[in-house]
Design an enzyme around this catalytic site. Structure first.
Site, PDB file in Angstrom:
ATOM      1  N   HIS A  78      36.698  37.107  34.612  1.00  0.00           N
ATOM      2  CA  HIS A  78      35.748  38.210  34.422  1.00  0.00           C
ATOM      3  C   HIS A  78      36.377  39.548  34.789  1.00  0.00           C
ATOM      4  O   HIS A  78      35.938  40.585  34.305  1.00  0.00           O
ATOM      5  CB  HIS A  78      34.492  37.971  35.263  1.00  0.00           C
ATOM      6  CG  HIS A  78      34.728  38.096  36.739  1.00  0.00           C
ATOM      7  ND1 HIS A  78      35.195  37.062  37.525  1.00  0.00           N
ATOM      8  CD2 HIS A  78      34.593  39.158  37.575  1.00  0.00           C
ATOM      9  CE1 HIS A  78      35.342  37.465  38.769  1.00  0.00           C
ATOM     10  NE2 HIS A  78      34.980  38.746  38.832  1.00  0.00           N
TER      11      HIS A  78
ATOM     12  N   HIS B 265      34.437  47.160  48.119  1.00  0.00           N
ATOM     13  CA  HIS B 265      33.672  45.903  48.120  1.00  0.00           C
ATOM     14  C   HIS B 265      34.504  44.788  48.726  1.00  0.00           C
ATOM     15  O   HIS B 265      35.728  44.857  48.767  1.00  0.00           O
ATOM     16  CB  HIS B 265      33.172  45.505  46.730  1.00  0.00           C
ATOM     17  CG  HIS B 265      34.196  45.051  45.732  1.00  0.00           C
ATOM     18  ND1 HIS B 265      35.334  45.742  45.447  1.00  0.00           N
ATOM     19  CD2 HIS B 265      34.243  43.950  44.934  1.00  0.00           C
ATOM     20  CE1 HIS B 265      36.032  45.095  44.516  1.00  0.00           C
ATOM     21  NE2 HIS B 265      35.394  44.004  44.197  1.00  0.00           N
TER      22      HIS B 265
HETATM   23  O1  LIG Z   1      35.016  32.566  42.926  1.00  0.00           O
HETATM   24  C1  LIG Z   1      35.587  32.569  44.025  1.00  0.00           C
HETATM   25  O2  LIG Z   1      36.159  31.599  44.506  1.00  0.00           O
HETATM   26  C2  LIG Z   1      35.654  33.793  44.854  1.00  0.00           C
HETATM   27  C3  LIG Z   1      34.666  34.822  44.492  1.00  0.00           C
HETATM   28  C4  LIG Z   1      35.153  35.771  43.478  1.00  0.00           C
HETATM   29  O3  LIG Z   1      36.161  35.583  42.825  1.00  0.00           O
HETATM   30  C5  LIG Z   1      34.379  36.921  43.348  1.00  0.00           C
HETATM   31  C6  LIG Z   1      34.767  37.919  42.577  1.00  0.00           C
HETATM   32  C7  LIG Z   1      34.045  39.110  42.566  1.00  0.00           C
HETATM   33  C8  LIG Z   1      34.494  40.215  41.904  1.00  0.00           C
HETATM   34  O4  LIG Z   1      35.181  40.178  40.812  1.00  0.00           O
HETATM   35  C9  LIG Z   1      34.376  41.503  42.415  1.00  0.00           C
HETATM   36  O5  LIG Z   1      33.444  41.731  43.199  1.00  0.00           O
HETATM   37  O6  LIG Z   1      35.219  42.317  42.056  1.00  0.00           O
HETATM   38 FE   LIG Z   2      36.781  41.669  40.931  1.00  0.00          FE
END
Ligand SMILES: O=C(O)CCC(=O)/C=C/C=C(\O)C(=O)O
Ligand SMILES: [Fe+2]
Length: 312
Positions: A115, A179
């Site tokens: 993402h 963040h």
């Molecule tokens: O999924 C995971 O193991 C860890 C959580 C994670 O990757 C969260 C990502 C969040 C973002 O992309 C962000 O806040 O930038």
């Molecule tokens: Fe991220």
């Protein structure tokens, strides 16, 4: 060559955690305006600087930067699946140009992107394949990181390369601002987590769902006294946006990685993608930039900002 730049936060929690109808409407509106600008610009090429969150890149071989000649979305959270439309030969040419500029970039002929890359591409273009796109992934999540001055050099090399093309080029930076989502750290991790961070590619659907559930749950308490994660830092975010808008990019060379992690959260380093994007634009001369939006959104674990720029 004509360049346009958009840098914006991403959040896997958009559409999953609810910051309230007013905030959702504001963000929808700013994204719709941005997408309309991209549509009107009609880019012939997009260069997207993006992070990865242990979906494509792991500690079995963690490059500071990597350029992809082919990439496929892992479709995490609610992002689109499928391949990106990468012009392979042009991506290779860009990689050679960057290496010739004394910046050591890794190359992938088959990268998985998450993402961190695809959300913004989808938000800005409506799809993963609408325009030719070259992804450059900058390690922003898995320490140790290259110093900020190297990110500027990477961006400058990309900017000099796109200046050789007679094309309309959209430069995207995605991530940040302040963040700290619950991304595990290798240092001190229990064995099972360490194994995931080193070689956790292609998780089972159950493992992916459990990861995502942890992030959603963190968003529900983020910013409260119950949450141990570093909170959002509005002052830090607005000072960083000002620096970019005012063209004071040379100050970024002095950014200290540990200080930023402490002040604004460990994932704030996703702003490395913004640094590279602005350095690429600035390589072509003076630019004009504006802040389109900013709001601290705890439910999305995001100091959420949108900034646009173009050449003067
Ligand atoms: O999924 C995971 O193991 C860890 C959580 C994670 O990757 C969260 C990502 C969040 C973002 O992309 C962000 O806040 O930038
Ligand atoms: Fe991220």
């Amino acid at each position: 060559m004509t360049l346009k730049l958009k840098c914006l936060s991403h959040t896997p929690l958009r559409g999953l955690n609810d910051p309230g109808a007013e905030v959702v409407a504001e963000v929808d509106a700013v994204l719709a305006r941005s997408r309309a600008e991209v549509e009107a610009f009609d880019p012939e090429l997009i260069v997207i600087f993006a992070p990865d969150h242990y979906n494509g890149l792991f500690y079995d071989l963690m490059p500071p930067f990597v350029i992809a000649t082919a990439a496929e979305s892992v479709a995490d959270y609610r992002t689109l699946p499928g391949p990106l439309s990468i012009p392979r030969d042009l991506a290779l040419e860009m990689a050679r140009f960057i290496l010739d500029s004394d910046v050591d970039i890794a190359l992938s002929h088959r990268l998985q992107v998450d993402h961190g890359c695809t959300q913004t591409l989808e938000e800005m273009t409506g799809s993963l394949t609408r325009y030719p796109v070259i992804p450059i992934i900058i390690n922003s999540v898995a320490p140790p990181f290259a110093p900020y001055r190297r990110i500027r050099k990477l961006g400058e090399a990309v900017g000099r390369f796109v200046a050789t093309l007679n094309k309309r080029v959209l430069i995207l930076g995605t991530g940040g601002l302040s963040h700290e989502p619950p991304v595990p750290l290798l240092s001190g991790a229990p064995e099972e987590i360490a194994e995931f961070l080193i070689a956790g590619r292609n998780p089972t659907p159950e493992a992916r769902a459990a990861r995502q559930a942890r992030t959603i749950a963190a968003g529900q308490v983020y910013g409260s006294a119950d949450c141990p994660l570093t909170p959002l830092n509005v002052d830090w975010d607005l000072a960083f946006i000002d620096l970019l808008v005012q063209g004071r990019l040379d100050e970024i060379d002095d950014f200290r990685i540990e200080e930023i992690s402490r002040a604004a959260g460990r994932s704030t380093h996703e702003i490395r993608t913004w640094v590279a994007a602005f350095a690429a634009l600035a390589a072509g001369g003076a630019y004009r930039a504006r802040q389109d939006y900013y709001r601290a959104i705890n439910q999305w674990i995001a100091g959420y900002g949108v900034v646009s720029a173009e050449q003067r």
